[in-house]
Design a protein around this motif. Structure first.
Motif, short mmCIF file in Angstrom:
data_model
loop_
_atom_site.label_atom_id
_atom_site.label_comp_id
_atom_site.label_asym_id
_atom_site.label_seq_id
_atom_site.Cartn_x
_atom_site.Cartn_y
_atom_site.Cartn_z
N TRP A 152 3.45 -1.88 -1.72
CA TRP A 152 3.07 -0.66 -1.01
C TRP A 152 2.41 -1.03 0.31
N SER A 153 2.84 -0.40 1.40
CA SER A 153 2.33 -0.76 2.73
C SER A 153 1.17 0.11 3.18
N GLY A 154 0.71 1.01 2.31
CA GLY A 154 -0.41 1.88 2.65
C GLY A 154 0.01 3.25 3.11
N ASP A 155 1.31 3.52 3.18
CA ASP A 155 1.81 4.81 3.64
C ASP A 155 1.65 5.87 2.56
N ARG A 204 9.34 -3.65 -2.87
CA ARG A 204 8.38 -3.95 -1.81
C ARG A 204 6.96 -3.61 -2.25
N ARG A 212 -6.40 -6.56 1.85
CA ARG A 212 -5.94 -5.16 1.90
C ARG A 212 -6.79 -4.25 1.02
N LYS A 252 7.54 5.87 2.29
CA LYS A 252 8.76 5.24 2.80
C LYS A 252 9.72 4.89 1.65
N GLY A 288 -1.55 1.47 -5.64
CA GLY A 288 -0.61 2.20 -4.80
C GLY A 288 -0.64 3.70 -5.07
N TYR A 332 10.87 3.08 -4.01
CA TYR A 332 10.16 2.19 -3.09
C TYR A 332 10.70 0.76 -3.22
N ASP A 335 -3.36 -12.31 1.64
CA ASP A 335 -3.04 -11.01 2.23
C ASP A 335 -3.47 -9.88 1.31
N GLU A 336 -3.33 -10.08 0.00
CA GLU A 336 -3.64 -9.02 -0.95
C GLU A 336 -5.13 -8.68 -0.93
N LYS A 384 1.28 -2.40 -5.79
CA LYS A 384 2.52 -1.76 -6.17
C LYS A 384 2.19 -0.59 -7.09
#
Length: 705
Positions: free
Chosen positions: A218-221, A216, A604, A226, A627, A213, A600-601, A171
């Motif tokens: 951060w999705s990598g974008d 959420r 990534r 986003k 992020g 944001y 999951d973290e 994040k």
């Protein structure tokens, strides 16, 4: 027995890691693990009474920031009426040419300016009034090394800061805060757990819009962040309304918002959103209306108070430069502005005065402008740790000489960038190797005249020819009378062995660990430091497998080698974690920093450029864990704008962030050298490269649509 063995053979804890072994090596020992909270990872069970904890880290960290040394930004102003009447245009410089000055906003129609400057080593908020000799420092968030997008409305200051750690990894730390101009109490307006960028305040000062944001991860974008446009009242920031998708909001009056986002046809465009009077109770989100046409990218809008005009930054097919233009909303027509004044400079992030009298933006200050005109070889940056000094280099892949008096660097990644040596106080630089592309250096800890480097193109495939070279020179030539130093180049790897790069020398100076593509995959090897693969020299594999092992670093005590690898997920070349291994190939294990093993973290993580502290207590690296700190489309090119420097102990504990900015920081080195900051030469008195404003626009923005 395991505990005694580990404590006998290394001063440090083994890391929070899962045991792994190369396919060609037997498993040497067993490790024991326990589960911890989701924020931490598994670790070896070692009694606390037997562990050693170091004090806060010490020394000097050198690093590079992509493009940043060349910015030379200053804020300038134009009369908006002259633009519209096609009169002759003359820019008025609003800032003083010290460091970089950017992301300004007018406070009034007399050109009073609030803006960001990095003159103290981190981004802070300043105020300039007409006739002021020096800028005034405005309230700031205590302990923050990042401030952005300041706005003043009704004696209150609004801004972004990144000083409060989020509730989860991946994040951003960015949030919106406010303070009275003459006060010190800083109030957080963004709810804890949420991420906000780019605040804008309505004409009345009652409504605030942000690019959010949300909560959420951060999705990598970052090509298009986003974010959503979120609105809340200044009097009650907890009641937030998400109105539509987009970024970089700007108000016209109290009910119209313009913002940017990428349209469905691929062009960045400006959209308009008209709020109903009772928007808080209206059905949301609201469908916005696109106002700029396809065929031109338009970003970072700033609206006039009457809603008739918007100032935008543009990218067009006929130029590679970003320019400021005025878009007439009624005539649906662009008025080109900066392309007529400075066609070969980039211009960023326009803003309009409250009464629409002036247009402002920032750009490279120009070679004829008074102010700093040199890029310092070394620049001091604020550090969050008292005993750890942070220095930004005009160059990459630094390595200290054995005494710490000198630093070897690669000036850039361009063809034939070569090898240079800089005096550690930044007062002098020498060319050692010219006419050849070099990257990633390692100075022999035992020989003051030997530097190892990679010769060949960077970021290439496993079979591309890149070779490890041993560079020798006469150190007596490192004096004030010379500029060029002759050197001998000895290639240590065979030409037919593919991509050999990223050398790191052992503390005794006898061996080099490096990455090679000779097997068809990028793995690590250890080779003789003098003869390499030739004349009786030895070479052996350290790791082996169908994955990428890269950027090794040999610990100063010789007991461990750290490197980055995607061996936990070989199909994904975007995620890398830190691994540790002994030079004999034993005790290979992965360090878990972003989360527990298997989470999951942790899977990534994109962690690179790892190196050891001089006392072997800490690891220094770049990571994506924090992020993105600002909207990347508003900045010059950053390949990885999420790249920030972090440190952690060898057992994975003590994770700390060192840098907060909107750039990509990387290629660090950590030395014991206690450089006298007062002696640093900061680009004045003719020391340093000429500042020419040569940097790239985001390479992911294309007009070939």
């Amino acid at each position: 027995m395991v505990i005694r063995h580990l404590l006998r053979h290394t001063r440090k804890l083994q890391p929070k890691c899962s045991p792994t072994r190369p396919h060609h090596l037997p498993r040497r020992r067993f490790f024991f693990h326990y589960k911890t909270s989701s924020a931490s990872a598994t670790t070896n069970v070692i009694p606390h009474s037997l562990t050693h904890r170091s004090m806060d880290p010490r020394g000097t960290v050198l690093f590079n920031t992509v493009g940043r040394p060349s910015y030379g930004f200053d804020v300038v102003s134009l009369d908006l009426h002259s633009i519209l009447s096609s009169s002759s245009l003359k820019e008025h410089l609003l800032t003083d040419g010290v460091s970089i000055n950017f992301n300004g906003q007018y406070v009034d129609d007399d050109e009073t300016l609030v803006y960001i400057s990095e003159r103290t080593g981190s981004s802070r908020i300043y105020l300039n009034r007409p006739g002021m000799l020096k800028p005034e420092v405005l309230p700031f968030a205590k302990g923050s090394l990042f401030h952005d997008r300041p706005v003043v409305k009704n004696t209150r200051l609004y801004f972004v800061s990144a000083h409060e750690q989020p509730d989860k990894p991946f994040k951003s730390w960015s949030a919106v805060y406010s303070s009275e101009l003459d006060g010190n109490d800083v109030v957080r307006l963004t709810p804890y757990g949420d991420v906000d960028y780019s605040p804008a305040v309505s004409q009345s000062g009652q409504l605030i819009a942000v690019a959010s944001y949300g909560s959420r991860p951060w999705s990598g974008d970052f090509h298009e962040l986003k974010t959503d446009i979120v609105i809340f009242r200044e009097s009650d920031p907890s009641k937030r309304k998400l109105v539509c998708r987009g970024g970089w909001p700007t108000w016209s009056g109290n009910s119209t918002i313009f913002f940017h986002r990428k349209a469905d046809d691929g062009w960045w465009s400006i959209f308009r959103l008209d709020l109903p009077e009772s928007f808080e109770s209206s059905e949301l989100p609201i469908t916005p209306r696109r106002v700029t046409p396809p065929g031109v990218h338009t970003f970072t809008p700033a609206a006039t108070h009457d809603g008739k005009l918007i100032a935008v930054a543009t990218r067009r097919r006929d130029t590679s430069f970003r320019h400021i233009e005025i878009f007439d909303l009624q005539a649906e027509k662009f008025h080109r502005v900066t392309a007529l004044l400075n066609p070969r400079y980039h211009h960023y992030n326009p803003f309009v005065s409250p009464g629409s009298r002036f247009l402002g933006y920032h750009r490279f200050r120009g070679e004829s402008t008074q102010g700093e005109s040199r890029i310092p070889y070394i620049e001091q940056v604020s550090s969050p740790i008292k005993e750890l000094r942070m220095l930004r280099l005009d160059g990459s892949f630094p390595t200290y000489s054995p005494t710490g008096e000198f630093i070897a660097i690669n000036h850039d990644f361009d063809a034939k960038s070569g090898l240079k040596i800089v005096k550690s106080d930044g007062s002098k630089r020498w060319n050692v190797l010219k006419g050849r592309t070099c990257f990633y250096n390692s100075w022999s800890p035992r020989e003051k005249n030997v530097i190892y480097t990679s010769i060949g193109p960077i970021f290439q495939s496993a079979n591309t020819t890149v070779q490890i070279a041993r560079i020798t020179f006469d150190p007596s030539n490192l004096n004030d009378q010379t500029e060029e130093i002759s050197a001998n180049v000895k290639i240590l790897t065979r030409e037919d062995t593919g991509n050999n790069a990223f050398p790191s020398c052992s503390p005794d100076g006898k061996f080099i660990v490096f990455r090679s593509g000779r097997s068809g995959y990028k793995n690590l090897y250890i080779v003789d430091a003098v003869n390499g693969e030739f004349d009786g020299g030895s070479i052996r594999p350290l790791t082996e497998g169908p994955w990428i092992d890269t950027m090794p670093s040999w610990s100063p005590d010789g007991k461990l080698i750290a490197f980055s690898s995607n061996r936990h997920n070989p199909e994904n070349a975007e995620t890398f974690s830190i691994y540790l291994i002994r030079p004999d190939g034993s005790d290979l294990c992965r360090l878990h920093l972003a989360g527990a093993e298997g989470s999951d973290e942790v899977n990534r993580e994109r962690i690179n450029h790892v190196c050891f502290s001089p006392d072997c207590e800490w690891l220094l690296f770049t990571a994506n864990i924090g992020g993105v700190t600002a909207e990347p489309v508003s900045l010059p090119n950053q390949f990885q704008p999420y790249g920030e420097l972090h440190i952690a102990r060898l057992d994975g504990s003590g994770l700390r962030r060192l840098t907060w900015n909107s750039y990509e920081d990387g290629t660090p080195a950590w030395g014991r050298t206690e450089i006298d900051i007062r002696g640093l030469s900061l680009g004045r008195d003719g020391v340093g490269d000429k500042l020419t404003g040569e940097f790239d626009e985001p390479m992911w923005i294309s007009c070939d649509i």
